[in-house]
Design an enzyme around this catalytic site. Sequence first.
Site, PDB file in Angstrom:
ATOM      1  N   LYS A   1      27.576  64.429  34.827  1.00  0.00           N
ATOM      2  CA  LYS A   1      26.656  63.501  34.143  1.00  0.00           C
ATOM      3  C   LYS A   1      25.692  64.313  33.257  1.00  0.00           C
ATOM      4  CE  LYS A   1      27.436  60.238  37.796  1.00  0.00           C
ATOM      5  NZ  LYS A   1      27.017  59.017  38.452  1.00  0.00           N
ATOM      6  N   HIS A  12      33.060  54.908  31.906  1.00  0.00           N
ATOM      7  CA  HIS A  12      32.249  55.049  33.125  1.00  0.00           C
ATOM      8  C   HIS A  12      31.268  53.876  33.178  1.00  0.00           C
ATOM      9  CE1 HIS A  12      29.324  56.539  36.005  1.00  0.00           C
ATOM     10  NE2 HIS A  12      30.275  57.360  36.431  1.00  0.00           N
ATOM     11  N   ASN A  59      31.979  65.077  37.977  1.00  0.00           N
ATOM     12  CA  ASN A  59      31.319  64.441  36.834  1.00  0.00           C
ATOM     13  C   ASN A  59      29.860  64.883  36.892  1.00  0.00           C
ATOM     14  OD1 ASN A  59      30.131  62.819  34.943  1.00  0.00           O
ATOM     15  ND2 ASN A  59      30.482  60.878  36.020  1.00  0.00           N
ATOM     16  N   GLU A  75      35.785  53.111  40.654  1.00  0.00           N
ATOM     17  CA  GLU A  75      34.418  53.430  41.036  1.00  0.00           C
ATOM     18  C   GLU A  75      33.616  52.150  41.198  1.00  0.00           C
ATOM     19  OE1 GLU A  75      33.275  57.725  39.783  1.00  0.00           O
ATOM     20  OE2 GLU A  75      32.764  56.380  38.163  1.00  0.00           O
ATOM     21  N   SER A 132      29.797  58.065  45.472  1.00  0.00           N
ATOM     22  CA  SER A 132      29.236  58.733  46.647  1.00  0.00           C
ATOM     23  C   SER A 132      30.280  59.430  47.500  1.00  0.00           C
ATOM     24  CB  SER A 132      28.395  57.762  47.484  1.00  0.00           C
ATOM     25  OG  SER A 132      27.318  57.254  46.716  1.00  0.00           O
ATOM     26  N   GLU A 144      28.265  53.719  33.851  1.00  0.00           N
ATOM     27  CA  GLU A 144      26.961  53.970  33.224  1.00  0.00           C
ATOM     28  C   GLU A 144      27.044  53.751  31.718  1.00  0.00           C
ATOM     29  OE1 GLU A 144      26.375  57.818  35.026  1.00  0.00           O
ATOM     30  OE2 GLU A 144      26.078  56.837  36.956  1.00  0.00           O
ATOM     31  N   GLY A 174      26.112  56.872  43.110  1.00  0.00           N
ATOM     32  CA  GLY A 174      24.781  57.469  43.215  1.00  0.00           C
ATOM     33  C   GLY A 174      23.887  56.786  44.240  1.00  0.00           C
TER      34      GLY A 174
HETATM   35  P1  PGA Z   1      28.401  59.799  42.612  1.00  0.00           P
HETATM   36  O1  PGA Z   1      28.917  59.512  41.121  1.00  0.00           O
HETATM   37  O2  PGA Z   1      29.448  60.633  43.286  1.00  0.00           O
HETATM   38  O3  PGA Z   1      27.087  60.521  42.425  1.00  0.00           O
HETATM   39  O4  PGA Z   1      28.233  58.471  43.267  1.00  0.00           O
HETATM   40  C1  PGA Z   1      30.270  59.299  40.854  1.00  0.00           C
HETATM   41  C2  PGA Z   1      30.458  58.940  39.403  1.00  0.00           C
HETATM   42  O5  PGA Z   1      29.602  58.240  38.848  1.00  0.00           O
HETATM   43  O6  PGA Z   1      31.445  59.340  38.773  1.00  0.00           O
END
Ligand code: PGA
Length: 248
Positions: free
Chosen positions: A11, A94, A9, A165, A209, A96, A171
Amino acid sequence: MKSKLIVGNWKMNGGLRTNSALLEAIQSGLSGVTCRAAVCVPAPYLAQMQTLLADSPVAWGAQDVSAHEAGAYTGEVSATMLQDFGVRYCIVGHSERRQYHSETDALVAVKAQRALSAGITPIVCVGETQAEREAGQTEAVVKRQLAAVIHANGHCISEIVVAYEPVWAIGTGLTAAPEQAQAVHALLRKQLQAASSQADRIAILYGGSMNAVNAATLLAQPDIDGGLVGGAALQADDFLTILNSASR
Ligand code: PGA
């Protein structure tokens, strides 16, 4: 055993030049990789993926889709537009988007429906916040989020991918312990099995992560079928290490 699925992903990262350098580095390291792989990129770069990944085992996807079919929705991208660019996967819900764009369970369910009707596999994200985990609400939250998608999509549910998630792990460098993630995956699996006789086809990915160091242990859990990878998907070496861990 079905092969694992690793999805990057990206982003809101990338650029024409950096994308092609990253993909070149990833593609040159794929020998020995047997798992399924994809990258979900910002919408403007889907055409670039269609060109650069045309003959690659790496599939590509989008990070969101409109809940509307077409019309006066400035700034939105429809599922049929994604289809024009050969998109195989589309992330929906997601955290976010739920957090910064106020996406509700109901909206996420409609987005999943739009993707499915365009022949695109929605990667439905669910996950609890730190506060919800501390309040003992993890199970209730993820079940509620998934139930909305199951309810709206009926028998098509076996065509989705689910990504667990935990919001507190995204993140942050904090990863769910493998047993913690496994416990949630197992209950999501049960919920899917109750909804569809084909549920065993559904991949349940872990995200939050996941990196080159922890991927192998997470992927060794019986109900973790792959990963949705943010930060580590932007580094070719790290992404390749994860792909290799998923290929064992
Ligand atoms: P990350 O993000 O691996 O940077 O924690 C995962 C995601 O948001 O899909």
